[in-house]
Design an enzyme around this catalytic site. Structure first.
Site, PDB file in Angstrom:
ATOM      1  NE  ARG A  97      -2.998  -1.168   3.212  1.00  0.00           N
ATOM      2  CZ  ARG A  97      -3.511  -0.585   4.289  1.00  0.00           C
ATOM      3  NH1 ARG A  97      -4.329   0.440   4.172  1.00  0.00           N
ATOM      4  NH2 ARG A  97      -3.224  -1.034   5.495  1.00  0.00           N
ATOM      5  CB  THR A 116       3.520 -12.708  12.253  1.00  0.00           C
ATOM      6  OG1 THR A 116       2.229 -13.285  12.519  1.00  0.00           O
ATOM      7  CG2 THR A 116       3.297 -11.355  11.615  1.00  0.00           C
ATOM      8  CD  GLU A 162      -4.543 -11.991  13.485  1.00  0.00           C
ATOM      9  OE1 GLU A 162      -4.498 -11.100  12.621  1.00  0.00           O
ATOM     10  OE2 GLU A 162      -4.102 -11.826  14.639  1.00  0.00           O
ATOM     11  CG  ASN A 185      -0.244  -0.387   7.242  1.00  0.00           C
ATOM     12  OD1 ASN A 185       0.515  -1.341   7.225  1.00  0.00           O
ATOM     13  ND2 ASN A 185      -0.968  -0.070   8.298  1.00  0.00           N
ATOM     14  CE  LYS A 195      33.407  16.495   2.221  1.00  0.00           C
ATOM     15  NZ  LYS A 195      34.019  15.757   1.100  1.00  0.00           N
TER      16      LYS A 195
HETATM   17  C1  UD1 Z   1      -0.711  -8.411  12.732  1.00  0.00           C
HETATM   18  C2  UD1 Z   1      -1.279  -9.353  13.778  1.00  0.00           C
HETATM   19  C3  UD1 Z   1      -2.536  -8.717  14.371  1.00  0.00           C
HETATM   20  C4  UD1 Z   1      -2.217  -7.365  14.948  1.00  0.00           C
HETATM   21  C5  UD1 Z   1      -1.546  -6.467  13.897  1.00  0.00           C
HETATM   22  C6  UD1 Z   1      -1.046  -5.217  14.531  1.00  0.00           C
HETATM   23  C7  UD1 Z   1      -0.708 -11.621  13.055  1.00  0.00           C
HETATM   24  C8  UD1 Z   1      -1.210 -12.849  12.406  1.00  0.00           C
HETATM   25  N1  UD1 Z   1      -1.591 -10.616  13.164  1.00  0.00           N
HETATM   26  O1  UD1 Z   1      -1.628  -8.327  11.680  1.00  0.00           O
HETATM   27  O2  UD1 Z   1      -3.068  -9.530  15.391  1.00  0.00           O
HETATM   28  O3  UD1 Z   1      -3.369  -6.739  15.442  1.00  0.00           O
HETATM   29  O4  UD1 Z   1      -0.419  -7.147  13.319  1.00  0.00           O
HETATM   30  O5  UD1 Z   1      -0.563  -4.345  13.547  1.00  0.00           O
HETATM   31  O6  UD1 Z   1       0.424 -11.579  13.493  1.00  0.00           O
HETATM   32  N2  UD1 Z   1       5.763  -9.821   8.433  1.00  0.00           N
HETATM   33  C9  UD1 Z   1       6.869 -10.535   8.049  1.00  0.00           C
HETATM   34  N3  UD1 Z   1       6.699 -11.730   7.428  1.00  0.00           N
HETATM   35  C10 UD1 Z   1       5.479 -12.250   7.178  1.00  0.00           C
HETATM   36  C11 UD1 Z   1       4.345 -11.518   7.573  1.00  0.00           C
HETATM   37  C12 UD1 Z   1       4.528 -10.301   8.210  1.00  0.00           C
HETATM   38  O7  UD1 Z   1       8.002 -10.104   8.264  1.00  0.00           O
HETATM   39  O8  UD1 Z   1       5.423 -13.353   6.617  1.00  0.00           O
HETATM   40  C13 UD1 Z   1       5.948  -8.526   9.094  1.00  0.00           C
HETATM   41  C14 UD1 Z   1       5.399  -7.373   8.296  1.00  0.00           C
HETATM   42  O9  UD1 Z   1       6.423  -6.807   7.479  1.00  0.00           O
HETATM   43  C15 UD1 Z   1       4.940  -6.413   9.370  1.00  0.00           C
HETATM   44  C16 UD1 Z   1       4.557  -7.316  10.523  1.00  0.00           C
HETATM   45  O10 UD1 Z   1       5.195  -8.555  10.286  1.00  0.00           O
HETATM   46  O11 UD1 Z   1       5.969  -5.549   9.824  1.00  0.00           O
HETATM   47  C17 UD1 Z   1       3.045  -7.514  10.640  1.00  0.00           C
HETATM   48  O12 UD1 Z   1       2.566  -8.109   9.478  1.00  0.00           O
HETATM   49  P1  UD1 Z   1       1.183  -7.703   8.846  1.00  0.00           P
HETATM   50  O13 UD1 Z   1       0.972  -8.540   7.646  1.00  0.00           O
HETATM   51  O14 UD1 Z   1       1.109  -6.235   8.698  1.00  0.00           O
HETATM   52  O15 UD1 Z   1       0.188  -8.181   9.993  1.00  0.00           O
HETATM   53  P2  UD1 Z   1      -1.304  -7.699  10.235  1.00  0.00           P
HETATM   54  O16 UD1 Z   1      -2.185  -8.360   9.255  1.00  0.00           O
HETATM   55  O17 UD1 Z   1      -1.346  -6.240  10.311  1.00  0.00           O
HETATM   56 CA    CA Z   2       0.036  -4.375   9.570  1.00  0.00          CA
END
Ligand code: UD1
Ligand code: CA
Length: 446
Positions: A18, A84, A155, A227, A334
């Site tokens: 996004r 995550t 979730e 985001n 500099k």
């Molecule tokens: C996640 C939480 C949710 C919480 C929210 C808060 C989970 C399943 N859900 O949801 O409960 O309320 O954050 O903002 O954890 N990331 C990785 N690798 C992955 C997936 C994600 O590094 O495979 C990182 C993303 O870059 C990000 C963070 O983890 O910094 C959160 O991932 P995101 O996909 O934004 O989770 P949400 O759906 O927002």
């Molecule tokens: Ca997020």
């Protein structure tokens, strides 16, 4: 309270689609520093033994940025973003042998407070989740609590109406012992609405294994995630508002606070005065009582007590101004050290130079430090006088108490106490100006 060693895992593999950007989301800047740098800095306050950043999208770029932000941090690669919990699992091999508390942070959540992290790190429960009461719980994971702590996280996509009504939500930040993560993470599957391995399954599974699971809450503002570009801009405004308020509270005069821009690590001493429209890039320290006049840009530099800078001056990385130095308008500095009492009043470029105590640099002086291939140094001794419009062709040295004549091009070293002139000798033709003008006017008239 527990005082175990701490390790940090920063999740930063997501694409951030996004943002509409080719740059990985965590590398967009806030307060002059990539977003991931904010999480790393907050986490560093816990003096962690190990720091692991999980990178995926744009991993090479993330790795490069992390190497400068926090040279001791390691990178774990998550090639596919499967969720995550999967992300945290990629970091575990780098924590082999670590037997303390692991804190999981998000790289895109820059406002998390050091005190909050401290509270999580020292909490006695086996798993501790950071939650907050959301004004609008939106799509956050819902925290289902019971008489003895946190029962599970659901979730949004998987929640029924009753669960969606819960306003206590998951920030994403949590802490657990390394041993707990090693035991529970492999049990997490991906049979859910998103088909992802949810870290949010950890609390429920930990509780089923007989462990103690709890929630601590923080202010919603701390958990603000970025985001979109609009959220980034709003976060920047929030960051600046906070930095300005902090500076004022610390005893810094800001003539017009709304026009001063700070970086994450800007450090300004008490009784310093900062004029209107001043921008601080990363790595600036300004000592007590120094004055930065309006319209200056500073980055990677140090300004000592009693110094005055600007208006309209630019201090670039490696500019070190000693006590009572004066840098005036349209001066760029500099990678140069100016000893105490140096004056550089007007229209000057000093690069890769050292200027000794109390030396005066005349208007329009330029250190010609670059020959198209390499950079070269200029050394100027103490109590010297550099005449206006001197070109110092580096490498070159001007001795202590030496002078250069205005308009000189100095290509050879000048010994201590010497006067150097490097310019064409003046020729004067009496009456020629008037005769020349008459001739020109005649020509135009004919
Ligand atoms: C996640 C939480 C949710 C919480 C929210 C808060 C989970 C399943 N859900 O949801 O409960 O309320 O954050 O903002 O954890 N990331 C990785 N690798 C992955 C997936 C994600 O590094 O495979 C990182 C993303 O870059 C990000 C963070 O983890 O910094 C959160 O991932 P995101 O996909 O934004 O989770 P949400 O759906 O927002
Ligand atoms: Ca997020």
């Amino acid at each position: 309270m527990t005082e175990k060693p701490v390790a940090l895992i920063v999740l930063a593999a997501g694409q951030g689609s996004r943002m509409q950007s080719d740059l990985p989301k965590v590398l967009h800047r806030l307060g002059g520093v990539p977003l991931v740098g904010h999480a790393l800095a907050a986490g560093r306050s816990l003096a962690p033994e190990t720091v692991v950043v999980v990178a995926g999208h744009g991993a090479a770029l993330v790795q490069k940025a992390v190497a400068t932000l926090d040279p001791e941090a390691q990178i774990a690669l998550q090639e596919e973003q499967l969720g995550t919990a999967h992300a945290v699992r990629q970091a575990l091999p780098l924590l082999e042998g670590f037997e303390g508390r692991v804190l999981v942070l998000y790289g895109d959540t820059p406002f998390i407070a050091e005190e909050t992290l401290g509270m999580l790190a020292s909490h006695a429960s086996d798993v501790i989740v950071l939650g907050f009461e959301a004004a609008d719980p939106g799509r956050y994971g819902r925290l289902v609590t019971g008489p003895d702590g946190l029962e599970r996280i659901v979730e949004y996509k998987d929640a029924d109406e009753a669960t969606r009504a819960i306003r206590l939500v998951n920030s994403g930040v949590l802490a657990a012992d390394a041993a707990t993560l090693r035991e529970i993470l492999p049990q997490i599957g991906n049979r859910n609405a998103a088909g992802e391995y949810y870290l949010t399954d950890l609390p429920g599974l930990a509780r089923a294994a007989g462990l103690r699971v709890d929630v601590v809450t923080c202010d919603e503002a701390e958990t603000l995630g970025i985001n979109t570009r609009a959220e980034l801009a709003a976060a920047e405004a929030a960051f600046q508002a906070r930095a300005r308020a902090q500076a004022l509270e610390d005893g810094v005069t800001l003539t017009d606070p709304a026009t001063v821009w700070f970086a994450l690590d800007t450090c300004i001493g008490r009784d310093a005065v900062i004029g209107q429209n001043v921008v601080f890039g990363p790595g600036v320290t300004v000592e007590s009582g120094a004055e930065i006049l309006p319209f200056c840009h500073l980055e990677g530099c140090h300004v000592s007590a009693g110094a005055t800078v600007g208006p309209f001056a630019r201090l670039r990385p490696g500019a070190e101004l000693g006590g009572d130095v004066h840098v005036g308008n349209f001066v760029e500095i500099k990678n140069s050290v100016l000893d105490e009492g140096v004056k550089v009043g007007h229209l000057t470029y000093l690069g890769d130079a050292h200027v000794g105590e109390a030396t005066n640099i005349g208007a329009g002086t330029v250190t010609c430090n670059y020959d198209g291939v390499g950079k070269h140094r200029t050394e100027i001794g103490a109590h010297a006088f550099i005449g206006s419009d001197t070109m110092l062709v580096a490498p070159v040295r001007v001795g202590a108490r030496a002078m250069t004549g205005s308009g000189s091009v100095i290509t050879e070293d000048v010994p201590d106490d010497a006067l150097a002139l490097g310019r064409a000798k003046q020729v004067t033709k009496p009456g020629l100006a008037t005769r020349l003008m008459q001739a020109l006017r005649q020509k135009k008239g004919s």
